[in-house]
Design a protein around this motif. Structure first.
Motif, PDB file in Angstrom:
ATOM      1  N   CYS A  49      -2.339  22.971 -54.750  1.00 53.89           N
ATOM      2  CA  CYS A  49      -2.959  24.042 -55.536  1.00 53.89           C
ATOM      3  C   CYS A  49      -3.781  24.951 -54.626  1.00 53.89           C
ATOM      4  O   CYS A  49      -4.579  24.478 -53.808  1.00 53.89           O
ATOM      5  CB  CYS A  49      -3.851  23.434 -56.618  1.00 53.89           C
ATOM      6  SG  CYS A  49      -4.692  24.672 -57.642  1.00 53.89           S
ATOM      7  N   ARG A  50      -3.588  26.249 -54.795  1.00 60.39           N
ATOM      8  CA  ARG A  50      -4.328  27.214 -53.988  1.00 60.39           C
ATOM      9  C   ARG A  50      -5.724  27.487 -54.555  1.00 60.39           C
ATOM     10  O   ARG A  50      -6.522  28.165 -53.915  1.00 60.39           O
ATOM     11  CB  ARG A  50      -3.541  28.520 -53.899  1.00 60.39           C
ATOM     12  CG  ARG A  50      -2.221  28.387 -53.157  1.00 60.39           C
ATOM     13  CD  ARG A  50      -1.547  29.728 -52.996  1.00 60.39           C
ATOM     14  NE  ARG A  50      -0.306  29.599 -52.251  1.00 60.39           N
ATOM     15  CZ  ARG A  50       0.494  30.631 -51.940  1.00 60.39           C
ATOM     16  NH1 ARG A  50       0.143  31.856 -52.328  1.00 60.39           N
ATOM     17  NH2 ARG A  50       1.596  30.428 -51.262  1.00 60.39           N
ATOM     18  N   ARG A  51      -6.009  26.968 -55.741  1.00 65.44           N
ATOM     19  CA  ARG A  51      -7.331  27.181 -56.344  1.00 65.44           C
ATOM     20  C   ARG A  51      -8.321  26.094 -55.951  1.00 65.44           C
ATOM     21  O   ARG A  51      -9.439  26.384 -55.545  1.00 65.44           O
ATOM     22  CB  ARG A  51      -7.210  27.251 -57.864  1.00 65.44           C
ATOM     23  CG  ARG A  51      -6.488  28.501 -58.362  1.00 65.44           C
ATOM     24  CD  ARG A  51      -6.557  28.592 -59.879  1.00 65.44           C
ATOM     25  NE  ARG A  51      -5.959  29.836 -60.370  1.00 65.44           N
ATOM     26  CZ  ARG A  51      -5.898  30.176 -61.657  1.00 65.44           C
ATOM     27  NH1 ARG A  51      -6.431  29.374 -62.581  1.00 65.44           N
ATOM     28  NH2 ARG A  51      -5.333  31.309 -62.019  1.00 65.44           N
ATOM     29  N   GLY A  53      -7.115  22.992 -54.219  1.00 64.41           N
ATOM     30  CA  GLY A  53      -6.626  22.202 -53.098  1.00 64.41           C
ATOM     31  C   GLY A  53      -6.040  20.857 -53.463  1.00 64.41           C
ATOM     32  O   GLY A  53      -5.583  20.123 -52.587  1.00 64.41           O
TER      33      GLY A  53
END
Length: 236
Positions: A49-51, A53
């Motif tokens: 997830c890029r939000r 991690g």
């Protein structure tokens, strides 16, 4: 030992889908069209997830249809299966990145865009012929080619480099009762003078007045204008 000249047949490479980050997993061939089932190349980074991690877990899949360059002049469609992930931490949902294959919400693959642009500019194919070969509507083909031409040709910062000789003349481009029929055409004649290649189209400016050319010239950088050596113009 196998003949080193040949390799194992690979549909993915043959169709140039490895350049788009896709892998062929199936095919459906018909007399008038071909459909290639594809998946996105595996990428470990896509699982995170890029939000927040955290690692994402596979949720489901969605499919995307893309017109590809015609193989053997048979319309070819890519049916791309895209995996979606859900973050185990924050619950964010995302899908695999397909930007290598096509622009967001685009109906043509990047390879199809380049094929269509080359066909229009170099092979002088009509938009109707391109649309037929790609199995898309005329509007879809026209909009895609214009956008790709703008990006690759008109927005190229090096397009005006090394231009020393230009030719200017009027041209009738519209044969209807409405609208301005004339445009001012600006051509790069430097390769012709230097005998290094054919001339290049630089611009088509609406109108045929002196002011039309003057305005276009004023929009160019002063250093570029000062570098011009010859301007070949219609005497009238």
């Amino acid at each position: 030992m196998l003949d080193a000249t040949f390799a194992t047949p690979d549909v993915t490479t043959f169709c140039r889908l490895d350049e788009l980050g896709l892998v062929v997993v199936g095919q459906k061939l018909e007399p008038d069209r071909a459909v290639l089932a594809c998946r996105v190349e595996e990428d470990d980074a896509a699982r995170w997830c890029r939000r927040c991690g955290c690692e994402g877990s596979p949720r489901d899949t969605v499919t995307r249809r893309l017109a590809h360059e015609p193989l053997g002049w048979r319309p070819t469609t890519l049916l791309v299966t895209i995996r979606r992930y859900k973050c185990t931490g924050c619950g964010h949902v995302w899908r695999q990145d397909t930007s290598r294959a096509a622009e967001p919400r685009a109906k043509l693959s990047r390879t199809a865009l380049r094929w269509a642009l080359v066909g229009l500019v170099c092979q002088h194919l009509t938009v109707a012929r391109l649309a037929e070969a790609l199995a898309v509507s005329w509007d879809t083909a026209n909009d895609a080619v214009l956008a790709e031409g703008q990006r690759v040709l008109l927005d190229d910062p090096a397009r005006f480099d090394d231009v020393k000789v230009i030719g200017v003349d009027e041209h009738v481009w519209r044969h209807t009762r409405r609208g301005d029929k004339f445009v001012t055409v600006v051509i790069d004649l430097t390769p012709v003078r230097d005998k290094t290649g054919p001339s290049r189209l630089l611009a088509m400016v609406e109108g045929r007045s002196k002011q039309a050319f003057k305005t276009w010239l004023a929009e160019r950088p002063k250093a570029w204008r000062d570098g011009l050596e010859v301007v070949a113009m219609d005497g009238f």
